[in-house]
Write a protein that holds these residues in place. Structure first.
Motif, mmCIF file in Angstrom:
data_model
loop_
_atom_site.group_PDB
_atom_site.id
_atom_site.type_symbol
_atom_site.label_atom_id
_atom_site.label_comp_id
_atom_site.label_asym_id
_atom_site.label_seq_id
_atom_site.Cartn_x
_atom_site.Cartn_y
_atom_site.Cartn_z
ATOM 1 N N THR A 92 0.815 -1.218 0.000
ATOM 2 C CA THR A 92 0.000 0.000 0.000
ATOM 3 C C THR A 92 0.848 1.268 0.000
ATOM 4 O O THR A 92 0.642 2.142 -0.851
ATOM 5 N N PRO A 93 1.834 1.411 0.894
ATOM 6 C CA PRO A 93 2.649 2.630 0.825
ATOM 7 C C PRO A 93 3.493 2.701 -0.450
ATOM 8 O O PRO A 93 3.748 3.788 -0.973
ATOM 9 N N TRP A 94 3.904 1.549 -0.977
ATOM 10 C CA TRP A 94 4.659 1.527 -2.234
ATOM 11 C C TRP A 94 3.788 2.035 -3.376
ATOM 12 O O TRP A 94 4.229 2.850 -4.185
ATOM 13 N N GLU A 95 2.553 1.579 -3.433
ATOM 14 C CA GLU A 95 1.626 2.038 -4.483
ATOM 15 C C GLU A 95 1.392 3.546 -4.364
ATOM 16 O O GLU A 95 1.353 4.250 -5.369
ATOM 17 N N ARG A 96 1.242 4.050 -3.149
ATOM 18 C CA ARG A 96 1.039 5.479 -2.917
ATOM 19 C C ARG A 96 2.262 6.266 -3.379
ATOM 20 O O ARG A 96 2.136 7.290 -4.069
ATOM 21 N N LEU A 97 3.448 5.798 -3.026
ATOM 22 C CA LEU A 97 4.677 6.472 -3.421
ATOM 23 C C LEU A 97 4.842 6.454 -4.935
ATOM 24 O O LEU A 97 5.168 7.473 -5.548
ATOM 25 N N ARG A 98 4.595 5.319 -5.517
ATOM 26 C CA ARG A 98 4.705 5.179 -6.972
ATOM 27 C C ARG A 98 3.755 6.143 -7.683
ATOM 28 O O ARG A 98 4.122 6.796 -8.653
ATOM 29 N N ALA A 99 2.536 6.262 -7.167
ATOM 30 C CA ALA A 99 1.560 7.183 -7.754
ATOM 31 C C ALA A 99 2.009 8.631 -7.585
ATOM 32 O O ALA A 99 1.922 9.434 -8.532
ATOM 33 N N ASP A 100 2.518 8.972 -6.390
ATOM 34 C CA ASP A 100 3.005 10.337 -6.145
ATOM 35 C C ASP A 100 4.141 10.700 -7.089
ATOM 36 O O ASP A 100 4.244 11.839 -7.546
ATOM 37 N N LEU A 101 5.002 9.734 -7.384
ATOM 38 C CA LEU A 101 6.142 9.962 -8.270
ATOM 39 C C LEU A 101 5.789 9.770 -9.750
ATOM 40 O O LEU A 101 6.635 9.982 -10.613
ATOM 41 N N GLN A 102 4.560 9.338 -9.998
ATOM 42 C CA GLN A 102 4.069 9.079 -11.361
ATOM 43 C C GLN A 102 4.961 8.085 -12.106
ATOM 44 O O GLN A 102 5.394 8.315 -13.225
ATOM 45 N N LEU A 103 5.201 6.953 -11.447
ATOM 46 C CA LEU A 103 6.038 5.908 -12.028
ATOM 47 C C LEU A 103 5.225 4.645 -12.268
ATOM 48 O O LEU A 103 4.387 4.267 -11.443
ATOM 49 N N ALA A 104 5.508 3.988 -13.364
ATOM 50 C CA ALA A 104 4.914 2.682 -13.641
ATOM 51 C C ALA A 104 5.630 1.633 -12.799
ATOM 52 O O ALA A 104 6.792 1.817 -12.410
ATOM 53 N N ALA A 105 4.965 0.541 -12.528
ATOM 54 C CA ALA A 105 5.566 -0.537 -11.734
ATOM 55 C C ALA A 105 6.879 -1.014 -12.350
ATOM 56 O O ALA A 105 7.819 -1.355 -11.631
ATOM 57 N N GLU A 106 6.958 -1.010 -13.677
ATOM 58 C CA GLU A 106 8.154 -1.462 -14.377
ATOM 59 C C GLU A 106 9.358 -0.563 -14.120
ATOM 60 O O GLU A 106 10.497 -0.955 -14.356
ATOM 61 N N GLN A 107 9.125 0.649 -13.628
ATOM 62 C CA GLN A 107 10.203 1.595 -13.353
ATOM 63 C C GLN A 107 10.684 1.502 -11.902
ATOM 64 O O GLN A 107 11.493 2.316 -11.480
ATOM 65 N N CYS A 108 10.185 0.509 -11.187
ATOM 66 C CA CYS A 108 10.484 0.368 -9.769
ATOM 67 C C CYS A 108 11.222 -0.927 -9.481
ATOM 68 O O CYS A 108 10.924 -1.963 -10.072
ATOM 69 N N ALA A 109 12.170 -0.843 -8.566
ATOM 70 C CA ALA A 109 12.875 -2.023 -8.070
ATOM 71 C C ALA A 109 12.646 -2.094 -6.565
ATOM 72 O O ALA A 109 12.463 -1.069 -5.903
ATOM 73 N N HIS A 110 12.660 -3.305 -6.041
ATOM 74 C CA HIS A 110 12.571 -3.492 -4.593
ATOM 75 C C HIS A 110 13.536 -4.590 -4.206
ATOM 76 O O HIS A 110 13.684 -5.588 -4.919
ATOM 77 N N ILE A 111 14.183 -4.394 -3.050
ATOM 78 C CA ILE A 111 15.023 -5.442 -2.483
ATOM 79 C C ILE A 111 14.519 -5.733 -1.075
ATOM 80 O O ILE A 111 14.413 -4.834 -0.247
ATOM 81 N N GLY A 112 14.160 -6.978 -0.867
ATOM 82 C CA GLY A 112 13.641 -7.413 0.424
ATOM 83 C C GLY A 112 14.062 -8.842 0.691
ATOM 84 O O GLY A 112 14.510 -9.541 -0.215
ATOM 85 N N ASP A 113 13.902 -9.278 1.946
ATOM 86 C CA ASP A 113 14.422 -10.600 2.296
ATOM 87 C C ASP A 113 13.438 -11.526 2.995
ATOM 88 O O ASP A 113 13.817 -12.635 3.359
ATOM 89 N N ASP A 114 12.196 -11.093 3.185
ATOM 90 C CA ASP A 114 11.301 -11.978 3.932
ATOM 91 C C ASP A 114 9.872 -11.887 3.410
ATOM 92 O O ASP A 114 9.570 -11.093 2.521
ATOM 93 N N PRO A 116 6.965 -10.558 4.165
ATOM 94 C CA PRO A 116 6.223 -9.315 3.917
ATOM 95 C C PRO A 116 6.641 -8.589 2.638
ATOM 96 O O PRO A 116 5.909 -7.725 2.146
ATOM 97 N N ASP A 117 7.791 -8.930 2.078
ATOM 98 C CA ASP A 117 8.268 -8.294 0.851
ATOM 99 C C ASP A 117 7.685 -8.923 -0.417
ATOM 100 O O ASP A 117 7.761 -8.311 -1.488
ATOM 101 N N ILE A 118 7.120 -10.102 -0.327
ATOM 102 C CA ILE A 118 6.665 -10.812 -1.521
ATOM 103 C C ILE A 118 5.672 -10.006 -2.363
ATOM 104 O O ILE A 118 5.837 -9.933 -3.589
ATOM 105 N N PRO A 119 4.637 -9.387 -1.795
ATOM 106 C CA PRO A 119 3.722 -8.625 -2.662
ATOM 107 C C PRO A 119 4.423 -7.519 -3.444
ATOM 108 O O PRO A 119 4.115 -7.295 -4.628
#
Length: 184
Positions: A92-114, A116-119
């Protein structure tokens, strides 16, 4: 280190990198003193990496389940412009940030290890994790770093992103195609 051309193509589109904290920017251990103060060890290589990304115009954000003051303090030291603490739902906060920055999902990277990061890993254009991540997390990653969390994993990912975007960094990442040409 050879990197698949498809991963480099994904890295070439990145305009936002979101990072988990515990297990990615730290080794995942949480130190607590006798007074209940929490301590975390961050890798300086990762701090430099985030500065390099920001200099290249790539936004860096941290989205973490931690609410530790040490995380906020380190983010402030590094001038991380977007920090989300105590996030059990990271999408949810990622989607909000992405919308605020006007970025498509394809323009985003995420690094996580557990878990809660899967979605987030499933939703972004370049999903990365660290070697100690559970198999369920690694199954959702396009890239697994060689370096462990807290030991330069974010630096490794940042270098790859910058190289894919034609920016100079100290360690070359070569694509599978380049390696094949060299072998001929």
């Amino acid at each position: 280190m050879p990197v698949d051309d498809a991963i480099l193509a994904r890295a070439g589109r990145v305009r936002l990198l979101t990072c988990d904290v515990d297990g990615v920017l730290t080794d995942g251990r949480i130190y607590v003193d006798d007074r209940g103060h929490e301590f975390k060890a961050f890798c300086a290589l990762d701090g430099v990496a985030m500065s390099l990304l920001a200099h290249a115009g790539i936004v860096v954000a941290w989205i973490t389940g931690s609410a530790a003051p040490a995380v906020a303090h380190r983010a402030q030291q590094l001038r991380i412009p977007h920090l989300v603490l105590d996030a059990h739902d990271k999408l949810t906060p990622w989607e909000r940030l992405r919308a605020d920055l006007q970025l498509a999902a394809e323009q985003c990277a995420h690094i996580g290890d557990d878990l809660p990061d899967i979605p987030l890993l499933a939703a972004c254009g370049l999903a990365a994790t660290v070697p100690h991540a559970p198999p369920a997390v690694r199954a959702h990653a396009h890239y697994v770093t060689v370096r462990e969390g807290g030991s330069g994993a974010v630096r490794e990912l940042a270098d790859m992103i910058l190289i894919a975007q034609g920016r100079a960094v100290d360690a070359p990442v070569r694509s599978a195609r380049e390696l094949a040409r060299e072998e001929r």
